[in-house]
Design a protein around this motif. Structure first.
Motif, PDB file in Angstrom:
ATOM      1  N   PRO A   1     -21.540   0.098  -9.080  1.00 14.08           N
ATOM      2  CA  PRO A   1     -21.186  -1.711  -8.428  1.00 14.08           C
ATOM      3  C   PRO A   1     -19.832  -2.515  -8.515  1.00 14.08           C
ATOM      4  O   PRO A   1     -19.165  -2.092  -9.761  1.00 14.08           O
ATOM      5  CB  PRO A   1     -22.107  -2.719  -8.535  1.00 14.08           C
ATOM      6  CG  PRO A   1     -23.530  -1.754  -9.655  1.00 14.08           C
ATOM      7  CD  PRO A   1     -22.178  -0.487 -10.034  1.00 14.08           C
ATOM      8  N   GLY A   2     -19.345  -2.845  -7.616  1.00 17.87           N
ATOM      9  CA  GLY A   2     -18.408  -3.392  -7.660  1.00 17.87           C
ATOM     10  C   GLY A   2     -17.082  -2.900  -7.039  1.00 17.87           C
ATOM     11  O   GLY A   2     -15.573  -3.217  -7.338  1.00 17.87           O
ATOM     12  N   PHE A   3     -17.301  -1.414  -6.965  1.00 19.67           N
ATOM     13  CA  PHE A   3     -15.972  -1.119  -6.151  1.00 19.67           C
ATOM     14  C   PHE A   3     -15.435  -1.097  -5.589  1.00 19.67           C
ATOM     15  O   PHE A   3     -16.021  -1.727  -4.394  1.00 19.67           O
ATOM     16  CB  PHE A   3     -16.199   0.288  -6.409  1.00 19.67           C
ATOM     17  CG  PHE A   3     -15.263   1.346  -5.626  1.00 19.67           C
ATOM     18  CD1 PHE A   3     -14.186   1.906  -6.718  1.00 19.67           C
ATOM     19  CD2 PHE A   3     -14.733   1.628  -4.204  1.00 19.67           C
ATOM     20  CE1 PHE A   3     -13.430   3.040  -6.687  1.00 19.67           C
ATOM     21  CE2 PHE A   3     -13.850   2.230  -4.059  1.00 19.67           C
ATOM     22  CZ  PHE A   3     -13.096   2.791  -4.737  1.00 19.67           C
ATOM     23  N   PHE A   4     -13.711  -1.489  -5.732  1.00 16.14           N
ATOM     24  CA  PHE A   4     -12.678  -2.071  -4.336  1.00 16.14           C
ATOM     25  C   PHE A   4     -11.796  -0.927  -3.913  1.00 16.14           C
ATOM     26  O   PHE A   4     -12.214  -0.795  -3.133  1.00 16.14           O
ATOM     27  CB  PHE A   4     -12.116  -3.509  -5.417  1.00 16.14           C
ATOM     28  CG  PHE A   4     -11.061  -3.978  -4.416  1.00 16.14           C
ATOM     29  CD1 PHE A   4     -12.225  -3.695  -2.943  1.00 16.14           C
ATOM     30  CD2 PHE A   4      -9.956  -3.959  -4.840  1.00 16.14           C
ATOM     31  CE1 PHE A   4     -11.122  -4.948  -2.136  1.00 16.14           C
ATOM     32  CE2 PHE A   4      -9.248  -4.664  -3.153  1.00 16.14           C
ATOM     33  CZ  PHE A   4      -9.814  -4.588  -2.451  1.00 16.14           C
ATOM     34  N   GLU A   5     -10.977  -0.232  -5.142  1.00 16.38           N
ATOM     35  CA  GLU A   5     -10.685   0.436  -4.496  1.00 16.38           C
ATOM     36  C   GLU A   5      -9.674   1.418  -5.593  1.00 16.38           C
ATOM     37  O   GLU A   5      -9.980   1.468  -7.404  1.00 16.38           O
ATOM     38  CB  GLU A   5      -9.059  -0.434  -4.013  1.00 16.38           C
ATOM     39  CG  GLU A   5      -8.357  -1.441  -4.265  1.00 16.38           C
ATOM     40  CD  GLU A   5      -6.831  -1.459  -4.019  1.00 16.38           C
ATOM     41  OE1 GLU A   5      -6.864  -0.607  -2.999  1.00 16.38           O
ATOM     42  OE2 GLU A   5      -6.250  -2.091  -4.830  1.00 16.38           O
ATOM     43  N   VAL A   6      -9.217   2.211  -4.856  1.00 19.13           N
ATOM     44  CA  VAL A   6      -8.554   3.493  -6.060  1.00 19.13           C
ATOM     45  C   VAL A   6      -7.024   3.384  -6.061  1.00 19.13           C
ATOM     46  O   VAL A   6      -6.476   2.749  -4.479  1.00 19.13           O
ATOM     47  CB  VAL A   6      -8.489   4.699  -5.875  1.00 19.13           C
ATOM     48  CG1 VAL A   6      -7.880   5.785  -6.125  1.00 19.13           C
ATOM     49  CG2 VAL A   6     -10.168   5.070  -6.263  1.00 19.13           C
ATOM     50  N   ARG A   7      -5.302   3.342  -6.641  1.00 17.81           N
ATOM     51  CA  ARG A   7      -4.843   3.076  -5.690  1.00 17.81           C
ATOM     52  C   ARG A   7      -3.465   4.084  -7.195  1.00 17.81           C
ATOM     53  O   ARG A   7      -3.436   4.066  -8.383  1.00 17.81           O
ATOM     54  CB  ARG A   7      -3.568   2.130  -7.206  1.00 17.81           C
ATOM     55  CG  ARG A   7      -4.280   1.012  -5.901  1.00 17.81           C
ATOM     56  CD  ARG A   7      -3.589  -1.176  -5.864  1.00 17.81           C
ATOM     57  NE  ARG A   7      -3.961  -1.173  -7.322  1.00 17.81           N
ATOM     58  CZ  ARG A   7      -4.500  -2.162  -7.902  1.00 17.81           C
ATOM     59  NH1 ARG A   7      -5.625  -2.272  -6.678  1.00 17.81           N
ATOM     60  NH2 ARG A   7      -4.734  -2.512  -9.081  1.00 17.81           N
ATOM     61  N   LEU A   8      -3.096   5.369  -5.772  1.00 24.29           N
ATOM     62  CA  LEU A   8      -2.509   6.471  -6.682  1.00 24.29           C
ATOM     63  C   LEU A   8      -0.827   5.300  -7.214  1.00 24.29           C
ATOM     64  O   LEU A   8      -0.310   4.553  -6.508  1.00 24.29           O
ATOM     65  CB  LEU A   8      -2.584   7.330  -6.065  1.00 24.29           C
ATOM     66  CG  LEU A   8      -3.516   8.730  -5.318  1.00 24.29           C
ATOM     67  CD1 LEU A   8      -3.356   9.405  -4.462  1.00 24.29           C
ATOM     68  CD2 LEU A   8      -4.275   8.763  -7.305  1.00 24.29           C
ATOM     69  N   VAL A   9      -0.092   6.296  -7.443  1.00 17.28           N
ATOM     70  CA  VAL A   9       1.083   5.888  -8.225  1.00 17.28           C
ATOM     71  C   VAL A   9       2.122   6.712  -7.298  1.00 17.28           C
ATOM     72  O   VAL A   9       2.750   7.370  -8.000  1.00 17.28           O
ATOM     73  CB  VAL A   9       1.298   5.319  -9.867  1.00 17.28           C
ATOM     74  CG1 VAL A   9       2.625   4.251  -9.811  1.00 17.28           C
ATOM     75  CG2 VAL A   9       0.763   4.794  -9.708  1.00 17.28           C
ATOM     76  N   PRO A  10       3.159   6.134  -6.563  1.00 19.26           N
ATOM     77  CA  PRO A  10       3.714   6.798  -5.678  1.00 19.26           C
ATOM     78  C   PRO A  10       4.721   7.374  -6.831  1.00 19.26           C
ATOM     79  O   PRO A  10       5.851   6.471  -7.305  1.00 19.26           O
ATOM     80  CB  PRO A  10       4.630   6.187  -4.632  1.00 19.26           C
ATOM     81  CG  PRO A  10       3.548   4.997  -4.390  1.00 19.26           C
ATOM     82  CD  PRO A  10       2.582   4.711  -6.115  1.00 19.26           C
ATOM     83  N   GLY A  11       5.443   8.611  -6.281  1.00 20.87           N
ATOM     84  CA  GLY A  11       6.242   9.072  -7.250  1.00 20.87           C
ATOM     85  C   GLY A  11       5.724   9.328  -8.917  1.00 20.87           C
ATOM     86  O   GLY A  11       6.350   9.999  -9.621  1.00 20.87           O
ATOM     87  N   ARG A  12       4.536   9.289  -9.313  1.00 22.04           N
ATOM     88  CA  ARG A  12       4.979   9.300 -10.385  1.00 22.04           C
ATOM     89  C   ARG A  12       2.632  10.127 -10.531  1.00 22.04           C
ATOM     90  O   ARG A  12       2.089   9.786  -9.578  1.00 22.04           O
ATOM     91  CB  ARG A  12       3.794   7.699 -11.121  1.00 22.04           C
ATOM     92  CG  ARG A  12       4.578   6.876 -11.633  1.00 22.04           C
ATOM     93  CD  ARG A  12       5.650   7.670 -12.278  1.00 22.04           C
ATOM     94  NE  ARG A  12       4.411   7.450 -13.989  1.00 22.04           N
ATOM     95  CZ  ARG A  12       4.486   6.399 -14.583  1.00 22.04           C
ATOM     96  NH1 ARG A  12       4.381   5.079 -14.478  1.00 22.04           N
ATOM     97  NH2 ARG A  12       4.249   6.466 -15.706  1.00 22.04           N
TER      98      ARG A  12
END
Length: 232
Positions: A183-194
């Protein structure tokens, strides 16, 4: 409205992220309209200044074909010196549904609100379960029986999880599939260049605590993923 995973069927609505966060909303909307209206009529642009929506926006077109063309050609465009990351939205916007009449719009809103209530009920049930088991969601610390582990695991909880030791070729699709189940999932963020790291955001601290505990044994391709709360 929520973001869709890459690789899913196109829709009339585009989800845009990696937008510079200090841009005023009226300026942002005007800039997005200027960039996307070149491809066809823009029915709506959704952007808010609250923390949950910061750095993100939705652009709604009249048809799927126009949205597809805009996604392909505007992908990576450096708006305010930051490359836009664009994908299709998971759910239809109110503006899209409204074209089919007020009756369908009313049903669309009703379903969305029901889904919100369902997720809220799931969270409340999970909180009660944790309390019965002797854990403390408020402190983010395990009960004495479950105590132990690296010091980072005792960082004060917040709504963003920090993932380490991910495979270099991990995709946001793979991570979303695992974490959207809570519950409450919003988003996944990968880190550009990492490589090897990512952030997973939830709507509240308690929801992130639940997801962190439920994914304690998560592994990808033989990599045991290390999950802690993001440092502030």
């Amino acid at each position: 409205m929520s973001a869709e995973n890459e690789g899913h069927p196109p829709s009339e609505t585009l989800y845009i992220r990696n937008i510079k966060e200090n841009i005023k909303i009226p300026v942002l909307k005007e800039s997005l309209d200027a960039a996307f209206s070149l491809y066809g009529p823009v029915l709506d642009i959704i952007a808010h200044a609250n923390i949950r929506m910061r750095g993100q926006a939705f652009v709604v077109f009249d048809d799927v074909e126009t949205a597809q063309k805009a996604l392909e050609e505007v992908q990576g465009f450096p708006l305010f010196d930051q490359p836009l990351e664009i994908q299709f939205a998971k759910s239809k916007s109110d503006a899209t549904v409204r074209k089919n009449g007020d009756e369908q719009l009313e049903e669309h809103i009703k379903i969305r609100l029901a889904d919100k209530e369902r997720k809220k009920a799931e969270l409340e049930a999970a909180l009660k379960k944790r309390k019965r088991q002797g854990g403390s969601l408020a402190s983010g610390r395990p009960s004495k029986k479950a105590a132990g582990g690296p010091a980072d695991d005792l960082l004060p909880p917040n709504k963003i999880l920090f993932l380490q030791n991910l495979p270099d070729d991990i995709t946001s699709d793979q991570l979303t599939e695992k974490f959207e189940a809570y519950p409450g999932f919003f988003e996944v963020r990968l880190v550009p260049g990492r490589k090897g790291i990512a952030f997973v955001e939830y709507e509240t601290d308690d929801q992130a605590v639940i997801a962190k505990r439920e994914t304690a044994d998560l592994a990808f391709g033989g990599n045991a993923v290390r999950i802690t709360f993001a440092r502030k």
